[in-house]
Design a protein around this motif. Structure first.
Motif, PDB file in Angstrom:
ATOM      1  N   GLN A  44     -12.333  -5.193   7.501  1.00 31.48           N
ATOM      2  CA  GLN A  44     -10.949  -4.953   7.059  1.00 31.48           C
ATOM      3  C   GLN A  44     -10.839  -3.616   6.330  1.00 31.48           C
ATOM      4  OE1 GLN A  44     -12.650  -7.809   6.600  1.00 31.48           O
ATOM      5  NE2 GLN A  44     -11.384  -9.598   7.070  1.00 31.48           N
ATOM      6  N   GLN A  45      -9.616  -3.151   6.212  1.00 33.60           N
ATOM      7  CA  GLN A  45      -9.279  -1.910   5.511  1.00 33.60           C
ATOM      8  C   GLN A  45     -10.102  -0.728   6.041  1.00 33.60           C
ATOM      9  OE1 GLN A  45      -7.605  -2.246   1.433  1.00 33.60           O
ATOM     10  NE2 GLN A  45      -9.191  -3.794   1.149  1.00 33.60           N
ATOM     11  N   GLY A  46     -10.067  -0.572   7.341  1.00 36.46           N
ATOM     12  CA  GLY A  46     -10.740   0.553   7.967  1.00 36.46           C
ATOM     13  C   GLY A  46     -12.230   0.550   7.767  1.00 36.46           C
ATOM     14  N   ASN A  47     -12.829  -0.644   7.666  1.00 35.64           N
ATOM     15  CA  ASN A  47     -14.270  -0.812   7.457  1.00 35.64           C
ATOM     16  C   ASN A  47     -14.737  -0.346   6.082  1.00 35.64           C
ATOM     17  OD1 ASN A  47     -15.224  -1.982   9.957  1.00 35.64           O
ATOM     18  ND2 ASN A  47     -14.716  -0.030  10.912  1.00 35.64           N
ATOM     19  N   LEU A  48     -13.823   0.007   5.180  1.00 37.20           N
ATOM     20  CA  LEU A  48     -14.226   0.495   3.877  1.00 37.20           C
ATOM     21  C   LEU A  48     -14.391  -0.619   2.843  1.00 37.20           C
ATOM     22  CD1 LEU A  48     -12.134   3.773   3.543  1.00 37.20           C
ATOM     23  CD2 LEU A  48     -14.602   3.558   3.799  1.00 37.20           C
ATOM     24  N   ARG A  49     -13.703  -1.764   3.074  1.00 34.04           N
ATOM     25  CA  ARG A  49     -13.804  -2.855   2.113  1.00 34.04           C
ATOM     26  C   ARG A  49     -13.466  -4.162   2.834  1.00 34.04           C
ATOM     27  NH1 ARG A  49     -12.249  -7.361  -1.244  1.00 34.04           N
ATOM     28  NH2 ARG A  49     -12.892  -6.911  -3.389  1.00 34.04           N
ATOM     29  N   ASP A  91      -0.019   5.097   3.094  1.00 37.37           N
ATOM     30  CA  ASP A  91      -0.521   3.734   2.943  1.00 37.37           C
ATOM     31  C   ASP A  91      -1.945   3.565   3.464  1.00 37.37           C
ATOM     32  OD1 ASP A  91       0.290   4.094   5.585  1.00 37.37           O
ATOM     33  OD2 ASP A  91       1.003   2.040   5.818  1.00 37.37           O
ATOM     34  N   ASP A  92      -2.346   4.321   4.498  1.00 39.37           N
ATOM     35  CA  ASP A  92      -3.698   4.159   5.028  1.00 39.37           C
ATOM     36  C   ASP A  92      -4.755   4.862   4.174  1.00 39.37           C
ATOM     37  OD1 ASP A  92      -2.795   6.711   5.743  1.00 39.37           O
ATOM     38  OD2 ASP A  92      -3.974   6.754   7.590  1.00 39.37           O
ATOM     39  N   GLU A  93      -4.337   5.507   3.106  1.00 37.77           N
ATOM     40  CA  GLU A  93      -5.279   6.130   2.179  1.00 37.77           C
ATOM     41  C   GLU A  93      -5.505   5.273   0.936  1.00 37.77           C
ATOM     42  OE1 GLU A  93      -4.795  10.866   2.723  1.00 37.77           O
ATOM     43  OE2 GLU A  93      -2.981   9.863   1.989  1.00 37.77           O
ATOM     44  N   ALA A 114       0.835  -1.207   0.000  1.00 41.56           N
ATOM     45  CA  ALA A 114       0.000   0.000   0.000  1.00 41.56           C
ATOM     46  C   ALA A 114       0.867   1.254   0.000  1.00 41.56           C
ATOM     47  CB  ALA A 114      -0.929  -0.007   1.214  1.00 41.56           C
ATOM     48  N   ALA A 115       1.969   1.217   0.747  1.00 40.30           N
ATOM     49  CA  ALA A 115       2.865   2.371   0.790  1.00 40.30           C
ATOM     50  C   ALA A 115       3.512   2.621  -0.568  1.00 40.30           C
ATOM     51  CB  ALA A 115       3.930   2.162   1.862  1.00 40.30           C
ATOM     52  N   THR A 116       3.915   1.549  -1.250  1.00 40.84           N
ATOM     53  CA  THR A 116       4.530   1.683  -2.575  1.00 40.84           C
ATOM     54  C   THR A 116       3.541   2.264  -3.575  1.00 40.84           C
ATOM     55  OG1 THR A 116       6.008  -0.189  -2.148  1.00 40.84           O
ATOM     56  CG2 THR A 116       5.655   0.428  -4.448  1.00 40.84           C
ATOM     57  N   ILE A 117       2.310   1.770  -3.544  1.00 38.99           N
ATOM     58  CA  ILE A 117       1.284   2.291  -4.447  1.00 38.99           C
ATOM     59  C   ILE A 117       0.983   3.746  -4.102  1.00 38.99           C
ATOM     60  CG2 ILE A 117      -1.145   2.053  -5.125  1.00 38.99           C
ATOM     61  CD1 ILE A 117      -0.679  -1.036  -4.593  1.00 38.99           C
ATOM     62  N   GLY A 118       0.984   4.068  -2.820  1.00 37.26           N
ATOM     63  CA  GLY A 118       0.772   5.447  -2.404  1.00 37.26           C
ATOM     64  C   GLY A 118       1.820   6.387  -2.959  1.00 37.26           C
ATOM     65  N   GLU A 119       3.064   5.913  -3.036  1.00 36.21           N
ATOM     66  CA  GLU A 119       4.147   6.748  -3.560  1.00 36.21           C
ATOM     67  C   GLU A 119       3.895   7.170  -5.006  1.00 36.21           C
ATOM     68  OE1 GLU A 119       7.799   4.674  -3.115  1.00 36.21           O
ATOM     69  OE2 GLU A 119       7.723   4.641  -0.918  1.00 36.21           O
ATOM     70  N   LEU A 120       3.178   6.341  -5.753  1.00 36.18           N
ATOM     71  CA  LEU A 120       2.884   6.656  -7.151  1.00 36.18           C
ATOM     72  C   LEU A 120       2.119   7.966  -7.277  1.00 36.18           C
ATOM     73  CD1 LEU A 120       2.749   5.623 -10.194  1.00 36.18           C
ATOM     74  CD2 LEU A 120       0.493   4.717  -9.566  1.00 36.18           C
ATOM     75  N   ILE A 121       1.238   8.234  -6.305  1.00 32.80           N
ATOM     76  CA  ILE A 121       0.348   9.395  -6.409  1.00 32.80           C
ATOM     77  C   ILE A 121       0.537  10.404  -5.282  1.00 32.80           C
ATOM     78  CG2 ILE A 121      -1.401   8.147  -7.727  1.00 32.80           C
ATOM     79  CD1 ILE A 121      -2.963   7.759  -5.106  1.00 32.80           C
ATOM     80  N   ALA A 164      -7.118  -0.448  -6.690  1.00 35.38           N
ATOM     81  CA  ALA A 164      -7.103   0.322  -5.454  1.00 35.38           C
ATOM     82  C   ALA A 164      -7.880   1.613  -5.633  1.00 35.38           C
ATOM     83  CB  ALA A 164      -5.670   0.633  -5.029  1.00 35.38           C
ATOM     84  N   LEU A 165      -8.424   2.086  -4.524  1.00 35.16           N
ATOM     85  CA  LEU A 165      -9.045   3.403  -4.481  1.00 35.16           C
ATOM     86  C   LEU A 165      -8.300   4.248  -3.464  1.00 35.16           C
ATOM     87  CD1 LEU A 165     -11.361   5.340  -5.317  1.00 35.16           C
ATOM     88  CD2 LEU A 165     -12.646   4.462  -3.341  1.00 35.16           C
ATOM     89  N   TYR A 166      -7.769   5.371  -3.917  1.00 30.72           N
ATOM     90  CA  TYR A 166      -7.230   6.361  -2.991  1.00 30.72           C
ATOM     91  C   TYR A 166      -8.400   7.160  -2.442  1.00 30.72           C
ATOM     92  CZ  TYR A 166      -5.806  11.082  -1.696  1.00 30.72           C
ATOM     93  OH  TYR A 166      -5.689  12.288  -1.040  1.00 30.72           O
ATOM     94  N   VAL A 167      -8.490   7.192  -1.113  1.00 31.54           N
ATOM     95  CA  VAL A 167      -9.505   7.996  -0.443  1.00 31.54           C
ATOM     96  C   VAL A 167      -8.781   8.917   0.536  1.00 31.54           C
ATOM     97  CG1 VAL A 167     -11.630   8.029   0.913  1.00 31.54           C
ATOM     98  CG2 VAL A 167     -11.123   6.055  -0.561  1.00 31.54           C
ATOM     99  N   ARG A 168      -8.886  10.197   0.310  1.00 34.65           N
ATOM    100  CA  ARG A 168      -8.265  11.168   1.206  1.00 34.65           C
ATOM    101  C   ARG A 168      -8.649  10.854   2.655  1.00 34.65           C
ATOM    102  NH1 ARG A 168     -10.626  16.482  -0.095  1.00 34.65           N
ATOM    103  NH2 ARG A 168     -11.639  16.268   1.935  1.00 34.65           N
TER     104      ARG A 168
END
Length: 395
Positions: free
Chosen positions: A237-242, A66-68, A55-62, A217-221
């Protein structure tokens, strides 16, 4: 690239899994296979750490943390979670309008219809010009304090148009609305490192960037996450979002595909692809028939996209004659087999006949100059055969 006897020019439908991605994924099927949500033993901890690292690596792309990053089954689910998740949680509020560009992927258009038919939102479709760019004047005119969300793809999946997202963001932010971007086609086309400063929600797909199918993946602010109603319920899981067990091998594969995109040579790789695509377009247009490029100039489109219109021919006939030598498509793979003109082509002003004579060729990082020459020869041969057999468009 060549797969057996077929030259593959359909990379916007899907890309082959990069060998480095496959190698990175393999241990997570047979060795580090623990459930990432098993909190009581080391195998679970290891998988959980791998998921967080991905998640952190994918976050770096944008430019996200990682928690987003919320893992989904792909961009279609991510797009649905963005529109329906936000719409359901905000139902009954003062913002009752949603703006969507007319050339969005079918899953965005379908989700927007659900917002309208089931939740009572007023959905308006933003027109585009002949090159597929959203009409910014209309967008500005339609934005008001009752607009909840604007959804516009960064890069179009059929004609490759790269939207002026900075200008769009400026207008949307001024109105107080939120901006969602379908970014499935974007990572291979543009630098996305500042995207979180522009979009509030952003959808991604692994199999469009040389990663595995079945993961996106969905980036959610972060501050927006409490305003998203999940589509899938379960263990939270995933902060109750998915809810659901996160597929660690696929997450790791997506992250490795992203890491390869983030390498220093990525921009030069895009430019090389753009040059190869321009060569392909030029060589096809040199053939002795009326052949036109749909969409914007090469510098303002996906570097591998060549959507070409063969006036007087049926695209389906051309593709049939090209088999098994060349793989391309008439548009989005998600709508293949639907007997109607592409909504994208109609939105940019093409007639039904013109839309039905258009083919999307999409080159990739492994497409060689030899592939280009061979593909042009195959297309020329196919057009010649159809001309001689008088199998163009029906009267």
């Amino acid at each position: 690239m060549r797969i057996g006897q077929t030259i593959y020019l359909d990379h916007q439908a899907t890309t082959p899994v990069d060998s480095r991605v496959f190698a990175k994924m393999s241990p997570f099927y047979a060795e580090t296979f623990g459930n990432p949500h098993s909190a009581d033993h080391v195998l679970g901890w290891e998988s959980s750490q791998s998921m967080e690292t991905a998640a952190a690596t994918i976050g770096e792309l944008i430019g996200a943390d990682d928690d987003e990053i919320i893992f989904t089954s792909g961009a279609t689910e991510a797009n649905n979670l963005a529109l329906l998740g936000l719409g359901r949680r905000a139902a009954g509020g003062g913002r009752r309008r949603v703006l969507v560009s007319a050339t969005e992927h079918k899953c965005i258009l379908a989700a927007s219809r659900v917002l309208s038919e089931q939740l009572g939102y007023e959905v308006q479709y933003l027109p585009v010009d002949a090159q597929g760019f959203v009409d910014l004047a209309v967008l500005e005119q339609e934005l008001s304090k009752d607009v909840l969300l604007v959804s516009i793809a960064l890069v179009n999946n059929e004609i490759g148009t790269i939207q002026d997202i900075s200008a769009i963001t400026e207008l949307v932010r001024a109105s107080g609305a939120l901006l969602h971007c379908d970014g499935a086609q974007a990572p291979c086309a543009i630098d996305m490192r500042a995207m979180t400063t522009l979009a509030d929600l952003l959808s991604l797909s692994a199999h469009k960037i040389y990663g595995p199918k079945g993961i996106g993946a969905l980036y959610v602010r972060r501050d927006l996450q409490a305003h998203i109603e999940p589509l899938i319920y379960g263990g939270g899981q995933q902060g109750n979002l998915r809810s659901g067990t996160v597929p660690v091998p696929l997450c790791v594969g997506m992250a490795e595909a992203v890491r390869l995109l983030n390498l220093a040579h990525s921009q030069s790789e895009r430019e090389e692809l753009r040059k190869r695509t321009a060569k392909f377009i030029g060589r096809v247009q040199d053939l002795p028939w009326q052949i036109h490029l749909n969409g914007p100039e090469i510098s303002r489109r996906h570097p591998g996209n060549a959507n070409l219109r063969f006036d007087g021919f049926e695209a389906d006939n051309i593709l049939r004659v090209l088999q098994p030598g060349l793989a391309a498509s008439t548009g989005s793979a998600c709508t293949s087999g639907i007997p109607e003109p592409s909504h994208v082509m109609r939105a940019i002003g093409l007639t039904a006949d013109q839309a039905n004579s258009s083919i999307r060729f999409s080159l990739g990082r492994e497409t060689t100059s030899e592939n280009v020459e061979e593909a042009v020869a195959l297309i020329g041969d196919a057009l010649g055969r159809l001309s001689r057999a008088d199998l163009r468009q029906p009267a």
